[in-house]
Design an enzyme around this catalytic site. Structure first.
Site, short mmCIF file in Angstrom:
data_model
loop_
_atom_site.label_atom_id
_atom_site.label_comp_id
_atom_site.label_asym_id
_atom_site.label_seq_id
_atom_site.Cartn_x
_atom_site.Cartn_y
_atom_site.Cartn_z
N LEU A 189 0.90 -1.12 0.13
CA LEU A 189 0.23 -0.14 0.12
C LEU A 189 0.88 1.37 -0.11
O LEU A 189 0.44 2.22 -0.69
CB LEU A 189 -1.03 -0.05 1.11
N GLY A 190 2.18 1.09 0.62
CA GLY A 190 2.90 2.39 0.84
C GLY A 190 4.03 2.01 1.35
O GLY A 190 4.14 1.18 2.08
N THR A 224 -3.42 4.81 5.38
CA THR A 224 -1.95 4.53 4.84
C THR A 224 -1.05 5.88 4.84
O THR A 224 0.02 5.77 5.30
CB THR A 224 -2.18 4.13 3.48
N HIS A 227 0.10 7.10 8.37
CA HIS A 227 1.09 6.08 8.97
C HIS A 227 2.49 6.22 8.13
O HIS A 227 3.43 6.38 8.91
CB HIS A 227 0.70 4.75 8.60
N GLU A 228 2.57 6.64 7.02
CA GLU A 228 3.66 6.72 6.18
C GLU A 228 4.52 8.03 6.79
O GLU A 228 5.42 8.05 6.88
CB GLU A 228 3.72 6.38 4.72
N HIS A 231 6.35 7.75 9.63
CA HIS A 231 7.65 7.19 9.56
C HIS A 231 8.59 8.44 9.18
O HIS A 231 9.68 8.48 9.70
CB HIS A 231 7.63 6.06 8.43
N ASP A 252 9.37 0.92 19.86
CA ASP A 252 9.15 2.10 19.19
C ASP A 252 9.54 3.35 19.92
O ASP A 252 9.39 4.47 19.31
CB ASP A 252 7.62 2.37 18.89
N VAL A 254 8.60 4.74 22.37
CA VAL A 254 7.56 5.77 22.73
C VAL A 254 6.92 4.88 24.11
O VAL A 254 6.35 3.80 23.96
CB VAL A 254 6.31 5.91 21.68
N THR A 257 2.86 4.16 24.39
CA THR A 257 2.30 3.23 23.41
C THR A 257 2.68 1.82 23.64
O THR A 257 3.75 1.30 23.39
CB THR A 257 2.67 3.31 21.77
#
Length: 803
Positions: A189-190, A224, A227-228, A231, A252, A254, A257
């Site tokens: 998707l990406g 998507t 989300h990207e 990053h 991650d 963090v 989370t």
């Protein structure tokens, strides 16, 4: 535990990851795999360097005050002949989704579970499409590139097609399909690139068009892109490295989370895959997985956390490239906060730039910003002009035509003129046999061959240095251009007088012989609707395509022994008028391919096939016109009959004979001039005559004919006068009339073949009056004009356009 240990694990983790995704056929994000691939390709991109990038965002927020960060965006739409060329509204919806998600304004924010509500953050980052490009010119923040090859196999190579400096613009590349070459199947998707890890010229997001926004091809949309972009701002997956250890420097990185053991899908709110949530974090008990986080793979994403906001803001404040990107001066220069800068550019596109006569062309306005008025001019089109935003146009006569558009608001008017923009092909086409030896100068498009690689170095080109028995040919420039796939399309051919047909062509090809599977694949398609749809009819690939030994350097001069002839039989369903052919070469890191001496031929039918005037045509004018048909296999003579009776039994029947000259449909034996007939409806047919008897008759066609009584400036066959001036004209034509009473009128203009190209209905008043019409969109030539009234009859005349 340092993060680079987790990255070293990627080498063993990737295969199982791919296997899992292949089961669902969806790979939601390929960023981790891309990082792993970058490390393999570039020794300078080490796990230690990645750790340094991660550490930039570690620790408390580097900004003690609240302040929104603004990000200028450019979207590069890499499409395939219009496929995947999403509209501006869909792109705007994607930017809207980013802003809602990053500012915690998303409509599903209330669905964040109570336990995580205190940690859900307004990230205070907003995005806007740039309104000023790198050269300081007006832009809408979207660049469109037609590249069928990379659009359907996108990796980092797609970024070189279009890129704006990443310290001034955040780059998003929108494609049809992504292929990073790591195998395993599945639809990616990406993917994204982390800031500072790799070249800044490839920094940004690559995403499928059907995941961009929430309208158009994206349907209702998903997260998507959000989300990207996470990053790109230094966020990792919530499941990074599994459960990890201390949340400050593993997983991650963090602490609000909760870690997840692996990527998960769906929306299982009872899911809890790790039990070490409270180590180093503010959580006092074991927490469920935060599946609503944008950096998960679950379907109920709706939040960034406060800790993720800190990491993003620290990246934007701690990396020089991103500091420049979000600086107030850069944001002001790109004008992204101006909601309505006014009209600054006129632009447009069409669904297809090569059509056949009388096919509908849909023009799409892509001007910006917010034009109020539209004024189009279509040379040779119907209509000639339009004030619609997105008009539909047809072209009656084959040719190459200009198009212009002027748009305006209450302040500005801007224009765009595109010369030779639209190519219109004959709806029937050239008759068999047809040959193409490429012995011409100039580009392929100028000589009836239409390519989809106009803006690339790879693809189809005219070649002046080698041919099969000649000095020129057509070739595909494949060597050194990686994996590409482009096509070249022919003009139209009329095969309706064939009982069987074939296409022969000479070709020469060598593979590079480097690696496995580096052999090209040649496909040949047929279309009967002028290229709207194509049917595959021929494939030649691998060793069967080679005509010479492997050659690692560019194949540029085929010898006479390296040319071979291929034949494609044409199925009977395609033996009709308006046929087109398409060559497509799938160049898989291979060498160049040459094609020459294309011939379309076959066995002629015994039945004459009529060509023009087309059935049900309307003709007018005191002139000679021609009946035209296609050659048959053999005959002594052709018998041509013209009558006002469809049974050809009336006393008015006219009969001609033409001595058979041969199988060519361009000789004078396949046409008959007609003149001096009265107005009326006529039927005509052609027979193939052998030893004095007609063996086969053609179909019967009819046409309506209206004679013009003169060619003077003033013609008064009606009860009113009708004068044209200036005549000849360069475009604007004045009509001087004198009506005896108020009446309904219809003005019709036809070209010399009788085709209607302009028609208008209006009211006229009694007495003398003058009105004008602008025909500057018409090509040079002679035209027939008729003014017909309801009560006072009709008058006709001719006018000449010359420039």
């Amino acid at each position: 535990m340092k993060f680079y240990f987790s990255l070293l694990l990627v080498a063993t983790f990737v295969p199982s990851f791919i296997s899992i995704k292949a089961q669902t056929n969806i790979i939601k994000c390929a960023t981790d795999e891309h990082v792993h691939h970058m490390m393999q390709e570039d020794p300078a991109l080490t796990p230690e360097l990645f750790e340094e990038v991660m550490e930039i965002s570690d620790g408390p927020m580097t900004q003690s005050f609240r302040s929104v960060k603004y990000v200028p965006v450019v979207v590069h739409v890499i499409h395939s002949n219009g496929v995947g060329d999403i509209d501006y509204e869909q792109i705007e919806s994607a930017i809207d989704m980013l802003n809602e998600d990053f500012r915690r304004l998303n409509s599903d924010a209330s669905q964040t579970r109570t336990a995580f509500q205190p940690y859900a953050a307004d990230s205070e980052v907003e995005f806007g499409l740039a309104k000023v490009d790198p050269s300081g010119q007006c832009t809408n923040g979207v660049v469109r590139v037609n590249n069928p090859s990379l659009s359907f196999a996108a990796d980092d190579a797609v970024k070189s097609l279009s890129y704006w400096p990443s310290d001034e613009y955040f780059n998003i590349w929108v494609v049809n399909e992504i292929d990073l070459g790591f195998g395993g199947g599945g639809i990616i998707l990406g993917y994204a690139q982390f800031p500072g890890f790799g070249s800044w010229s490839t920094y940004g997001v690559v995403i499928r068009h059907d995941r961009m926004g929430r309208i158009g091809t994206a349907g209702f949309g998903d997260r998507t892109l959000t989300h990207e972009v996470g990053h790109c701002f230094n966020l990792s997956h919530t499941f990074q490295s599994g459960c990890g250890s201390n949340c400050n420097n593993s997983g991650d990185r963090v602490c609000d989370t909760p870690p997840s053991a692996q990527d998960t899908y769906g929306c299982n709110f009872s899911q809890n895959t790790c039990s070490n949530d409270q180590i180093g974090s503010s959580f006092t008990t074991d927490m469920p997985d935060q599946i609503e986080n944008y950096m998960s793979y679950d379907d109920c994403q709706n939040m960034f956390s406060l800790g993720q906001k800190t990491r993003m803001i620290n990246a934007l404040n701690g990396i020089s490239q991103l500091i420049s990107l979000t600086s107030p001066s850069n944001v002001a220069d790109k004008d992204i906060l101006n909601p309505n800068p006014g009209v600054c550019k006129a632009d447009f596109e069409v669904d297809r730039r090569v059509v056949c006569e009388n096919q509908i062309v849909q023009y799409n306005d892509q001007s910006y910003f917010n034009p109020i008025t539209h004024n189009w001019s279509f040379t040779g089109g119907d209509p000639i002009t339009s004030t619609l935003q997105n008009p539909s146009v047809t072209y009656a006569v084959a040719g190459v035509y200009d198009v212009s558009l002027s748009v305006g608001d209450n302040t500005n008017v801007v224009s765009n003129f595109k010369q030779d923009f639209m190519t219109v092909l004959e709806d029937r086409g050239s008759t068999s046999p047809v040959t193409e030896d490429y012995e011409f100068t100039g580009e392929l498009r100028d000589n009836g061959w239409f390519v989809d690689n106009e803006a690339t170095g790879a693809g189809w080109f005219s070649y002046p240095n080698a041919g099969s028995g000649s000095t020129r040919s057509m070739y595909y420039n494949a060597h050194g251009n990686g994996e590409t796939k482009f096509s070249v399309e022919s003009s139209t051919y009329d095969l309706s007088n064939l009982t069987s047909g074939q296409l022969d062509f000479d070709y020469a090809y060598r593979s590079t012989g480097v690696g496995s599977g580096e052999l090209g694949l040649l496909r040949l398609y047929i279309s009967t609707d002028c290229g709207q749809n194509w049917a595959l009819n021929y494939i030649n690939a691998g060793a069967g395509l080679q005509t010479g030994s492997n050659q690692s350097w560019p194949f540029t001069f085929p010898s006479s022994t390296e040319w071979t002839t291929a034949t494609m039989n044409i199925p009977g369903v395609y033996l009709r008028e308006g046929v087109r052919f398409k060559f497509e070469f799938d160049a898989r890191n291979t060498n160049n391919l040459f094609i020459d001496n294309i011939m379309v031929s076959g066995s002629l039918t015994d039945k004459p096939v009529l060509v023009s005037p087309v059935n049900q045509a309307s003709l007018s004018g005191a002139m000679t016109f021609t009946l035209d048909w296609l050659a048959t296999s053999s005959a002594d003579e052709y018998v041509v009959q013209l009558d006002t009776d469809s049974l050809f039994t009336s006393p008015a029947k006219i009969e001609y004979t033409k001595t058979y000259l041969g199988s060519s449909s361009t000789d004078t034996d396949t046409e008959q001039d007609i003149s001096g007939i009265a107005s009326g409806t006529y039927f005509w047919r052609v027979g193939r005559q052998v030893t004095g008897a007609v063996q086969q008759w053609s179909d019967v066609w009819k046409f309506d004919y209206s004679s013009i009584t003169g060619v003077e400036d003033i013609l008064e066959s009606g009860a009113f006068s009708f004068q044209l001036f200036p005549n000849p004209t360069t475009g604007e034509l004045n009509f001087k009339t004198d009506f005896t009473e108020r009446d309904a009128a219809e003005l019709t203009v036809r070209d010399i073949s009788g085709r209607v190209i302009f028609i208008e209905n209006f009211q006229v008043n009694s007495g003398g009056q003058t009105f004008s019409r602008d025909f500057s969109g018409l090509a040079n030539g002679l035209y027939l004009v008729e003014l017909r009234t309801e009560k006072q009859g009709a008058v006709s005349n001719k006018f000449l356009i010359t420039r």
